[in-house]
Scaffold this active site. Structure first.
Site, PDB file in Angstrom:
ATOM      1  N   LYS A 157     -10.485  -2.097  -9.589  1.00 36.53           N
ATOM      2  CA  LYS A 157      -9.104  -2.494  -9.890  1.00 36.53           C
ATOM      3  C   LYS A 157      -8.323  -2.714  -8.604  1.00 36.53           C
ATOM      4  O   LYS A 157      -8.050  -1.771  -7.868  1.00 36.53           O
ATOM      5  CB  LYS A 157      -8.373  -1.456 -10.734  1.00 36.53           C
ATOM      6  CG  LYS A 157      -7.080  -2.056 -11.291  1.00 36.53           C
ATOM      7  CD  LYS A 157      -6.039  -1.045 -11.690  1.00 36.53           C
ATOM      8  CE  LYS A 157      -5.200  -0.559 -10.555  1.00 36.53           C
ATOM      9  NZ  LYS A 157      -4.266  -1.557  -9.988  1.00 36.53           N
ATOM     10  N   GLY A 169      -3.764  10.294  -5.840  1.00 36.61           N
ATOM     11  CA  GLY A 169      -5.063  10.914  -5.545  1.00 36.61           C
ATOM     12  C   GLY A 169      -5.195  12.280  -6.206  1.00 36.61           C
ATOM     13  O   GLY A 169      -6.232  12.628  -6.765  1.00 36.61           O
ATOM     14  N   GLU A 172      -9.458   8.574  -0.476  1.00 36.10           N
ATOM     15  CA  GLU A 172      -8.960   8.220   0.854  1.00 36.10           C
ATOM     16  C   GLU A 172      -7.458   8.052   0.710  1.00 36.10           C
ATOM     17  O   GLU A 172      -7.001   7.101   0.085  1.00 36.10           O
ATOM     18  CB  GLU A 172      -9.652   6.950   1.339  1.00 36.10           C
ATOM     19  CG  GLU A 172      -9.678   6.849   2.835  1.00 36.10           C
ATOM     20  CD  GLU A 172      -8.485   6.099   3.349  1.00 36.10           C
ATOM     21  OE1 GLU A 172      -7.458   6.765   3.631  1.00 36.10           O
ATOM     22  OE2 GLU A 172      -8.563   4.884   3.457  1.00 36.10           O
ATOM     23  N   CYS A 197      -2.909   3.662   6.469  1.00 41.86           N
ATOM     24  CA  CYS A 197      -2.997   5.102   6.231  1.00 41.86           C
ATOM     25  C   CYS A 197      -3.271   5.865   7.529  1.00 41.86           C
ATOM     26  O   CYS A 197      -2.827   6.995   7.686  1.00 41.86           O
ATOM     27  CB  CYS A 197      -4.064   5.401   5.196  1.00 41.86           C
ATOM     28  SG  CYS A 197      -5.581   4.513   5.501  1.00 41.86           S
ATOM     29  N   GLU A 230       4.742  10.505   5.185  1.00 40.08           N
ATOM     30  CA  GLU A 230       4.185   9.205   5.516  1.00 40.08           C
ATOM     31  C   GLU A 230       5.203   8.130   5.150  1.00 40.08           C
ATOM     32  O   GLU A 230       5.594   8.017   3.990  1.00 40.08           O
ATOM     33  CB  GLU A 230       2.885   8.995   4.727  1.00 40.08           C
ATOM     34  CG  GLU A 230       2.189   7.708   5.076  1.00 40.08           C
ATOM     35  CD  GLU A 230       0.897   7.493   4.293  1.00 40.08           C
ATOM     36  OE1 GLU A 230       0.876   7.798   3.082  1.00 40.08           O
ATOM     37  OE2 GLU A 230      -0.077   7.024   4.899  1.00 40.08           O
TER      38      GLU A 230
HETATM   39  P1  NAD Z   1      -0.459   4.136  -5.323  1.00 41.76           P
HETATM   40  O1  NAD Z   1      -1.315   5.276  -4.965  1.00 41.76           O
HETATM   41  O2  NAD Z   1       0.475   4.275  -6.477  1.00 41.76           O
HETATM   42  O3  NAD Z   1      -1.376   2.861  -5.654  1.00 41.76           O
HETATM   43  C1  NAD Z   1      -2.693   2.667  -5.182  1.00 41.76           C
HETATM   44  C2  NAD Z   1      -3.554   2.117  -6.317  1.00 41.76           C
HETATM   45  O4  NAD Z   1      -3.660   3.091  -7.358  1.00 41.76           O
HETATM   46  C3  NAD Z   1      -3.004   0.868  -6.983  1.00 41.76           C
HETATM   47  O5  NAD Z   1      -4.082   0.030  -7.331  1.00 41.76           O
HETATM   48  C4  NAD Z   1      -2.344   1.420  -8.237  1.00 41.76           C
HETATM   49  O6  NAD Z   1      -2.240   0.488  -9.286  1.00 41.76           O
HETATM   50  C5  NAD Z   1      -3.289   2.535  -8.615  1.00 41.76           C
HETATM   51  N1  NAD Z   1      -2.732   3.602  -9.432  1.00 41.76           N
HETATM   52  C6  NAD Z   1      -1.433   3.988  -9.550  1.00 41.76           C
HETATM   53  N2  NAD Z   1      -1.335   5.041 -10.388  1.00 41.76           N
HETATM   54  C7  NAD Z   1      -2.584   5.328 -10.823  1.00 41.76           C
HETATM   55  C8  NAD Z   1      -3.134   6.324 -11.691  1.00 41.76           C
HETATM   56  N3  NAD Z   1      -2.369   7.233 -12.273  1.00 41.76           N
HETATM   57  N4  NAD Z   1      -4.472   6.333 -11.883  1.00 41.76           N
HETATM   58  C9  NAD Z   1      -5.268   5.440 -11.265  1.00 41.76           C
HETATM   59  N5  NAD Z   1      -4.807   4.476 -10.443  1.00 41.76           N
HETATM   60  C10 NAD Z   1      -3.476   4.422 -10.219  1.00 41.76           C
HETATM   61  O7  NAD Z   1       0.335   3.681  -4.065  1.00 41.76           O
HETATM   62  P2  NAD Z   1       1.725   2.855  -4.008  1.00 41.76           P
HETATM   63  O8  NAD Z   1       2.680   3.283  -5.062  1.00 41.76           O
HETATM   64  O9  NAD Z   1       1.387   1.420  -3.974  1.00 41.76           O
HETATM   65  O10 NAD Z   1       2.259   3.333  -2.610  1.00 41.76           O
HETATM   66  C11 NAD Z   1       2.957   4.571  -2.515  1.00 41.76           C
HETATM   67  C12 NAD Z   1       2.692   5.273  -1.226  1.00 41.76           C
HETATM   68  O11 NAD Z   1       1.304   5.547  -1.142  1.00 41.76           O
HETATM   69  C13 NAD Z   1       2.971   4.476   0.023  1.00 41.76           C
HETATM   70  O12 NAD Z   1       4.289   4.572   0.422  1.00 41.76           O
HETATM   71  C14 NAD Z   1       2.037   5.124   1.001  1.00 41.76           C
HETATM   72  O13 NAD Z   1       2.604   6.264   1.556  1.00 41.76           O
HETATM   73  C15 NAD Z   1       0.863   5.525   0.171  1.00 41.76           C
HETATM   74  N6  NAD Z   1      -0.265   4.577   0.255  1.00 41.76           N
HETATM   75  C16 NAD Z   1      -1.332   4.917   0.990  1.00 41.76           C
HETATM   76  C17 NAD Z   1      -2.392   4.043   1.088  1.00 41.76           C
HETATM   77  C18 NAD Z   1      -3.586   4.356   1.900  1.00 41.76           C
HETATM   78  O14 NAD Z   1      -4.285   3.450   2.339  1.00 41.76           O
HETATM   79  N7  NAD Z   1      -3.917   5.613   2.103  1.00 41.76           N
HETATM   80  C19 NAD Z   1      -2.360   2.814   0.446  1.00 41.76           C
HETATM   81  C20 NAD Z   1      -1.256   2.502  -0.347  1.00 41.76           C
HETATM   82  C21 NAD Z   1      -0.212   3.400  -0.424  1.00 41.76           C
END
Ligand code: NAD
Ligand code: MG
Length: 480
Positions: free
Chosen positions: A184, A241, A258, A292, A389
């Site tokens: 996804k 996560g 990650e 990240c 972060e």
């Molecule tokens: P997020 O964790 O919400 O999204 C990452 C992915 O997870 C997306 O594909 C999203 O659709 C999916 N997702 C969201 N909720 C889910 C759930 N309950 N179960 C399974 N999948 C789910 O991240 P975001 O809202 O886009 O960003 C928020 C914060 O996260 C950012 O400000 C940043 O600090 C952090 N972030 C970190 C990374 C990284 O590479 N470590 C990447 C994106 C965001």
């Protein structure tokens, strides 16, 4: 943004990409409708809607998992490993052949500078497929026993900061190890994953080996909680996560996470200052700081603090912020409005808590989502900008006097993904690196990536490694 000298515009043409008005899901080798409401993906530099993309419901995800299971049992699992490798080599070459198309599409959908998608994201994505193609028929040498076996169906959820590259980090090792995949992509950046689906077809990859289900968090939840998924791999926020770790606990699913980071980039007084400044800029402003492992906490030895900050501000004054499709652009657009709001909120906290905020002169474009490169000085380790972060182009500068203090401050975080050390002394670099609780430590460089090198975190940055021999272990059952 205006700077002391202007370059002529050098725009990349977008004519190489052909974006359809709408996209379906990629299940069992076919494009199919999704039952959820379609979502729009925009170009964050212009707010232009690029396309409408299907949302996969629980039932659609179930179809995708069943297709992946069939492909695993009948085709991909039993296939000779060398033949699996041939498919991966073919995909890698197609990524190279279509590199410009992928780079332009990534920049349009994500907002990152074309120079980065062209020179970093796409070549590294191809490199991951080449590297793992080579492993496909050598898995008995991966250190996991004489005959390691695939796990089955992998459910993978990725973020928006490196859309194609994170796909490659997930899909290449899974397939090389003999698993099939339901992936996804993030809701703001689905287009390169859908172009990748086309590449899978072009490579004649058997139907069902790779399935792409688009949608938002609900679709991600359906993927990771599907009972017939054997392995979950997630990259994204620490908060999501954590919820995934809870959902997977008590099942037989294998999990790698990650998550976020708050890396220390440590500059000693014997470091070559000009090189360190380049590394600081690369550490925090690469990909608008949506990284990240970004070097978001700069720790400078006290006696060179003023010199480093002055040199850094001079250098930031020459960065070009603006049109991501311009080949001279250094900082592109912030990926989404919600992300821009998060950055603004944390920066406002920094100002309220008494840190000194510096930004270069210049105008940002009127439309789209933008944030200037920002440096906070007078930061204390207790400030939120030193702990949370930001995931944007915002650097917090702190000082230290002794190497022990540098290590203590660097490790004073709930995260542990990466760190950087700048010093002329090799012995000091090794000694400090040994004491840092971070998965990756860069010495006199920052944000270098290579498929042969394992990447992953400690503490709230997650667990498991991606890349290298260690990364393969996440997709294999071994005898030891
Ligand atoms: P997020 O964790 O919400 O999204 C990452 C992915 O997870 C997306 O594909 C999203 O659709 C999916 N997702 C969201 N909720 C889910 C759930 N309950 N179960 C399974 N999948 C789910 O991240 P975001 O809202 O886009 O960003 C928020 C914060 O996260 C950012 O400000 C940043 O600090 C952090 N972030 C970190 C990374 C990284 O590479 N470590 C990447 C994106 C965001
Ligand atoms: Mg988009």
């Amino acid at each position: 943004m205006t700077s002391s000298f202007e370059y002529a515009p050098a725009p990349e043409s977008r004519s190489i990409v052909d974006i359809a008005p709408s996209y379906g899901l990629f299940i069992d080798g076919e494009s199919t409708d999704g039952t959820g409401p379609a979502l729009k993906t925009v170009n964050p530099a212009t707010e232009e809607v690029l396309s409408e993309v299907a949302t996969a419901s629980d039932a659609d995800v179930d179809r995708a998992v069943r297709a992946a299971r069939r492909a695993f049992t009948r085709v991909w699992g039993p296939m000779r490993p060398a033949d699996r490798g041939k498919y991966l080599f073919r995909i890698a070459r197609l990524l190279q052949e279509r590199a410009r198309e992928f780079a332009v599409l990534e920049t349009l959908d994500n907002g990152k500078p074309i120079r980065e998608s062209r020179d970093v994201d796409v070549p590294l994505a191809a490199a991951h497929f080449f590297y793992h193609a080579g492993w496909a028929d050598k898995l008995e040498h991966a250190g996991l026993g004489p005959a390691p076996r695939p796990l089955g169906v992998a459910g993978q959820v990725i973020p928006w900061n490196f859309p194609l590259l994170m796909l490659a980090w997930k899909v290449a090792p899974a397939l090389a190890a003999g698993n099939t995949v339901v992936l996804k992509p993030a809701e703001t950046t689905p287009l390169t994953a859908l172009l990748f689906a086309e590449v899978c077809r072009q490579a004649d990859l058997p139907p069902g080996v790779v399935n792409i289900v688009t949608g938002a968090g609900e679709t991600g939840r359906a993927v990771i909680s599907h009972p017939d998924v054997d392995k979950v791999a997630f990259t994204g926020s620490t908060e999501v996560g954590r919820s995934i770790a809870r959902a997977v606990a008590g099942t037989s699913k294998r999990l790698t996470l990650e998550l976020g980071g708050k890396a220390a980039n440590i500059v000693f007084d014997d470091a070559p200052i000009d090189q360190a400044v380049e590394g600081i800029v690369r550490g925090i402003f690469f990909n608008q700081g949506h990284v990240c492992c970004a070097g978001s906490r700069l720790l400078v030895q006290e006696n060179v603090h003023d010199e480093v900050v002055a040199a850094l501000q001079r250098r930031i004054g020459t960065l070009r912020v603006g049109d991501p499709m311009d080949k001279n652009t250094d900082l592109g657009a912030i990926n989404s409005h919600p992300q821009l709001d998060r950055i603004r909120e944390l920066v406002a906290f920094g100002v309220d808590e008494g840190a000194t905020c510096w930004q270069p002169e210049g105008e940002l474009p009127g439309r789209g989502y933008w944030f200037k490169p920002t440096v906070f000085t007078d930061v204390s380790p207790a400030h939120r900008i030193a702990r949370d972060e930001v995931f944007g182009p915002v650097l917090s500068v702190m000082t230290f006097r002794t190497p022990d203090e540098a290590v203590a401050k660097a490790n004073n975080t709930t995260y542990g993904l990466s760190a950087g050390i700048w010093s002329e002394k090799g012995s000091r670099i090794l000694q400090i690196a040994d004491q840092l609780r971070a998965g990756v430590v860069w010495a006199n460089t920052f944000n270098e990536f290579d498929p042969t090198s394992p990447f992953g975190g400690y503490k709230q940055s997650g667990y498991g490694r991606e890349g290298g021999r260690q990364g393969l272990a996440a997709y294999l059952k071994g005898d030891n």
